[in-house]
Write a protein that holds these residues in place. Structure first.
Motif, PDB file in Angstrom:
ATOM      1  N   GLY A   9      44.846  34.141  33.784  1.00 21.47           N
ATOM      2  CA  GLY A   9      44.542  35.116  34.835  1.00 21.47           C
ATOM      3  C   GLY A   9      43.718  36.216  34.208  1.00 21.47           C
ATOM      4  N   VAL A  10      43.554  37.315  34.923  1.00 18.57           N
ATOM      5  CA  VAL A  10      42.765  38.418  34.367  1.00 18.57           C
ATOM      6  C   VAL A  10      43.655  39.346  33.520  1.00 18.57           C
ATOM      7  CG1 VAL A  10      40.833  38.421  35.986  1.00 18.57           C
ATOM      8  CG2 VAL A  10      42.963  39.556  36.629  1.00 18.57           C
ATOM      9  N   TYR A  11      43.014  40.287  32.841  1.00 18.45           N
ATOM     10  CA  TYR A  11      43.691  41.070  31.794  1.00 18.45           C
ATOM     11  C   TYR A  11      44.995  41.729  32.261  1.00 18.45           C
ATOM     12  CZ  TYR A  11      43.843  43.288  27.272  1.00 18.45           C
ATOM     13  OH  TYR A  11      44.214  43.629  25.998  1.00 18.45           O
ATOM     14  N   CYS A  36      39.876  42.518  35.761  1.00 16.49           N
ATOM     15  CA  CYS A  36      39.682  42.838  37.179  1.00 16.49           C
ATOM     16  C   CYS A  36      39.029  44.215  37.289  1.00 16.49           C
ATOM     17  CB  CYS A  36      41.040  42.853  37.873  1.00 16.49           C
ATOM     18  SG  CYS A  36      40.960  43.474  39.557  1.00 16.49           S
ATOM     19  N   PRO A  37      37.806  44.316  37.847  1.00 14.47           N
ATOM     20  CA  PRO A  37      37.149  45.625  37.926  1.00 14.47           C
ATOM     21  C   PRO A  37      37.979  46.660  38.688  1.00 14.47           C
ATOM     22  CG  PRO A  37      35.680  43.872  38.718  1.00 14.47           C
ATOM     23  CD  PRO A  37      36.994  43.237  38.427  1.00 14.47           C
ATOM     24  N   MET A  38      38.699  46.200  39.719  1.00 12.46           N
ATOM     25  CA  MET A  38      39.481  47.156  40.514  1.00 12.46           C
ATOM     26  C   MET A  38      40.576  47.831  39.693  1.00 12.46           C
ATOM     27  SD  MET A  38      41.382  46.814  44.148  1.00 12.46           S
ATOM     28  CE  MET A  38      42.184  45.273  43.890  1.00 12.46           C
ATOM     29  N   ALA A  39      41.073  47.141  38.669  1.00  6.94           N
ATOM     30  CA  ALA A  39      42.169  47.683  37.860  1.00  6.94           C
ATOM     31  C   ALA A  39      41.798  49.033  37.229  1.00  6.94           C
ATOM     32  CB  ALA A  39      42.542  46.676  36.772  1.00  6.94           C
ATOM     33  N   ILE A  53      49.511  45.997  41.709  1.00  5.59           N
ATOM     34  CA  ILE A  53      49.653  45.386  40.372  1.00  5.59           C
ATOM     35  C   ILE A  53      48.287  45.168  39.698  1.00  5.59           C
ATOM     36  CG2 ILE A  53      49.679  42.957  41.118  1.00  5.59           C
ATOM     37  CD1 ILE A  53      52.171  42.702  39.129  1.00  5.59           C
ATOM     38  N   ASN A  54      47.217  45.119  40.508  1.00  4.54           N
ATOM     39  CA  ASN A  54      45.855  45.015  39.956  1.00  4.54           C
ATOM     40  C   ASN A  54      45.450  46.377  39.389  1.00  4.54           C
ATOM     41  OD1 ASN A  54      46.279  42.876  41.832  1.00  4.54           O
ATOM     42  ND2 ASN A  54      44.081  42.512  41.924  1.00  4.54           N
ATOM     43  N   SER A  55      46.041  46.744  38.274  1.00  6.01           N
ATOM     44  CA  SER A  55      45.797  48.050  37.651  1.00  6.01           C
ATOM     45  C   SER A  55      46.109  47.912  36.164  1.00  6.01           C
ATOM     46  CB  SER A  55      46.729  49.095  38.278  1.00  6.01           C
ATOM     47  OG  SER A  55      48.059  48.613  38.247  1.00  6.01           O
ATOM     48  N   PHE A  58      38.356  49.210  45.088  1.00  2.00           N
ATOM     49  CA  PHE A  58      38.187  48.005  45.921  1.00  2.00           C
ATOM     50  C   PHE A  58      37.988  46.789  45.028  1.00  2.00           C
ATOM     51  CE2 PHE A  58      34.172  50.046  45.146  1.00  2.00           C
ATOM     52  CZ  PHE A  58      33.358  49.003  44.726  1.00  2.00           C
ATOM     53  N   CYS A  59      38.285  45.626  45.590  1.00  5.49           N
ATOM     54  CA  CYS A  59      37.974  44.372  44.910  1.00  5.49           C
ATOM     55  C   CYS A  59      36.543  44.006  45.297  1.00  5.49           C
ATOM     56  CB  CYS A  59      38.937  43.273  45.351  1.00  5.49           C
ATOM     57  SG  CYS A  59      38.265  41.626  45.021  1.00  5.49           S
ATOM     58  N   PRO A  60      35.629  43.887  44.337  1.00  7.02           N
ATOM     59  CA  PRO A  60      34.231  43.607  44.687  1.00  7.02           C
ATOM     60  C   PRO A  60      34.063  42.303  45.472  1.00  7.02           C
ATOM     61  CG  PRO A  60      34.451  44.136  42.350  1.00  7.02           C
ATOM     62  CD  PRO A  60      35.836  44.039  42.891  1.00  7.02           C
ATOM     63  N   ILE A  61      34.962  41.353  45.248  1.00  9.82           N
ATOM     64  CA  ILE A  61      34.804  40.043  45.905  1.00  9.82           C
ATOM     65  C   ILE A  61      35.260  40.119  47.364  1.00  9.82           C
ATOM     66  CG2 ILE A  61      35.748  37.666  45.901  1.00  9.82           C
ATOM     67  CD1 ILE A  61      35.173  39.610  42.697  1.00  9.82           C
ATOM     68  N   HIS A  62      36.411  40.705  47.607  1.00  9.63           N
ATOM     69  CA  HIS A  62      36.902  40.810  48.992  1.00  9.63           C
ATOM     70  C   HIS A  62      36.135  41.870  49.774  1.00  9.63           C
ATOM     71  CE1 HIS A  62      40.244  38.614  47.114  1.00  9.63           C
ATOM     72  NE2 HIS A  62      40.526  38.189  48.330  1.00  9.63           N
ATOM     73  N   ASN A  63      35.747  42.931  49.095  1.00 10.08           N
ATOM     74  CA  ASN A  63      35.095  44.046  49.785  1.00 10.08           C
ATOM     75  C   ASN A  63      33.666  43.712  50.230  1.00 10.08           C
ATOM     76  OD1 ASN A  63      35.501  46.965  50.430  1.00 10.08           O
ATOM     77  ND2 ASN A  63      33.637  47.160  49.209  1.00 10.08           N
ATOM     78  N   ILE A 116      33.681  34.301  45.146  1.00  5.05           N
ATOM     79  CA  ILE A 116      34.005  33.755  43.824  1.00  5.05           C
ATOM     80  C   ILE A 116      34.253  34.932  42.878  1.00  5.05           C
ATOM     81  CG2 ILE A 116      33.114  32.420  41.861  1.00  5.05           C
ATOM     82  CD1 ILE A 116      31.478  30.805  43.886  1.00  5.05           C
ATOM     83  N   CYS A 117      35.428  34.977  42.305  1.00  7.84           N
ATOM     84  CA  CYS A 117      35.721  36.057  41.351  1.00  7.84           C
ATOM     85  C   CYS A 117      35.147  35.643  39.998  1.00  7.84           C
ATOM     86  CB  CYS A 117      37.225  36.298  41.256  1.00  7.84           C
ATOM     87  SG  CYS A 117      37.636  37.497  39.967  1.00  7.84           S
ATOM     88  N   GLU A 118      34.086  36.336  39.613  1.00  4.81           N
ATOM     89  CA  GLU A 118      33.382  35.970  38.378  1.00  4.81           C
ATOM     90  C   GLU A 118      34.323  36.070  37.180  1.00  4.81           C
ATOM     91  OE1 GLU A 118      32.320  38.216  40.572  1.00  4.81           O
ATOM     92  OE2 GLU A 118      30.376  37.525  41.346  1.00  4.81           O
TER      93      GLU A 118
HETATM   94 FE1  SF4 Z   1      40.228  41.609  40.751  1.00  5.71          FE
HETATM   95 FE2  SF4 Z   1      39.197  40.861  43.054  1.00  5.71          FE
HETATM   96 FE3  SF4 Z   1      39.006  39.218  40.976  1.00  5.71          FE
HETATM   97 FE4  SF4 Z   1      41.388  39.656  42.157  1.00  5.71          FE
HETATM   98  S1  SF4 Z   1      39.597  38.680  43.065  1.00  5.71           S
HETATM   99  S2  SF4 Z   1      40.961  39.647  39.975  1.00  5.71           S
HETATM  100  S3  SF4 Z   1      41.170  41.807  42.755  1.00  5.71           S
HETATM  101  S4  SF4 Z   1      38.058  41.260  41.167  1.00  5.71           S
END
Ligand code: SF4
Ligand code: 13P
Length: 299
Positions: free
Chosen positions: A56-58, A82-85, A109-111, A167-172, A254-256
């Motif tokens: 998963g992400v960091y 995760c950029p939003m974190a 939790i995305n922090s 914000f989440c760049p992918i969902h936003n 797509i979450c890069e």
């Molecule tokens: Fe972060 Fe969005 Fe990727 Fe989830 S989908 S890890 S919130 S950038």
């Protein structure tokens, strides 16, 4: 490397693999536990193995480390973040604490681990509404996701929700127009959306929920076609569970960062170690409280 060899290696190395629904299916296939952020945090407290690989992400690796400080936690690719974190800072939290007496800092939790250590409770998209409703405080500073904050505000009107602007760049990046285009193409499909999406998208959704909520909803719905407004990695679990149903995704979702994880790196980590997650004792001590409080209130 085939599945048998991987299973032998897992036993030899006393290792377990946790994976989020958004990672590539080659990794989901060999993981021991696959799920959403809440499920993975719950599972992380019940593992016997000494070594845990987090696909998963960091922030996901950090959360598992905070809940298991005595274990070795490894990431598949520590560059996947995760950029939003990072979209809130400690000064802003302190400013809010000075402004309101009756305030709970509710941290998605995305922090980062550090942000968690300055928060009162953590939530995930699967339990945010339920937990915020249960809190005694009237004022809620919701960090970092502004879209999720606004979604909670609508469902919990008795609270004064102060939304951070992360914000989440992918969902936003998804617009109502893009979803409506799919709706016109697939007229019988229901729209299932993740609450990290903008309000204009949530307003036209038939169902709003976390990744596990979306998967469950498909199972309980007697319809066969769905427009899924979240990251495309979830398609693997959907097709595995419901091979006769149809799922339509937006190409942009797509979450890069999640896609930086590759099976070869996971195997290398399993064989040779590396990519270990370290969090300072001080941060672990403070961040453990909001995470454990979430596990208790979110059940
Ligand atoms: Fe972060 Fe969005 Fe990727 Fe989830 S989908 S890890 S919130 S950038
Ligand atoms: P959930 O796992 O809570 O559905 O959240 C999705 C997400 O964006 C994880 O990064």
């Amino acid at each position: 490397m085939n599945k048998e060899k991987i299973d032998i290696l897992k036993k030899e190395k006393n290792t377990v693999i946790l994976a989020h629904y958004y990672v590539d299916e080659s990794i989901q296939k060999i993981a021991d536990y696959v799920g959403d952020s809440f499920y993975l945090a719950q599972v992380a407290t019940k593992l016997e193995e000494k070594n845990i690989i987090v696909a998963g992400v960091y922030f996901m690796g950090e959360s598992v480390k905070i809940l298991n400080p005595e274990k070795n936690i490894y990431l598949v690719n520590p560059k996947a973040d995760c950029p939003m974190a990072h979209m809130v800072n400690i000064n802003t939290i302190e400013e809010m604490r000075n402004k309101y007496n009756d305030l709970a800092v509710v941290c998605y939790i995305n922090s980062t681990a550090e942000i968690k250590s300055h928060s009162d409770i953590c939530v995930t998209s699967a339990n945010a509404v339920k937990i915020v409703r249960k809190l005694p405080e009237k004022n809620i500073f919701f960090i970092p996701d502004g879209n999720l904050a606004k979604y909670i505000e609508k469902l919990v009107p008795e609270k004064n929700i102060i939304a951070n602007n992360g914000f989440c760049p992918i969902h936003n990046r998804v617009s109502a127009r893009a979803v409506n285009n799919l709706k016109m193409k697939y007229k019988d499909a229901k729209v299932l959306a993740h609450p990290e999406c903008k309000k204009e998208v949530l307003d036209i959704a038939d169902y709003i929920g976390s990744t596990s909520g979306i998967i469950k909803k498909v199972g309980t719905c007697n319809l066969n076609e769905f427009i899924i407004v979240t990251e495309i990695g979830i398609k693997y679990e959907l097709l595995k569970n419901y091979p006769n149903k149809r799922f339509y995704f937006l190409d942009s979702m797509i979450c890069e960062d999640m896609k930086l994880l590759e099976l070869k790196d996971l195997l290398k980590t399993m064989e040779k170690g590396g990519n270990e997650v370290f969090v300072s004792e001080e941060v672990i001590e403070k961040a453990k409280k909001p995470l454990k409080r979430m596990l208790k209130l979110g059940e």
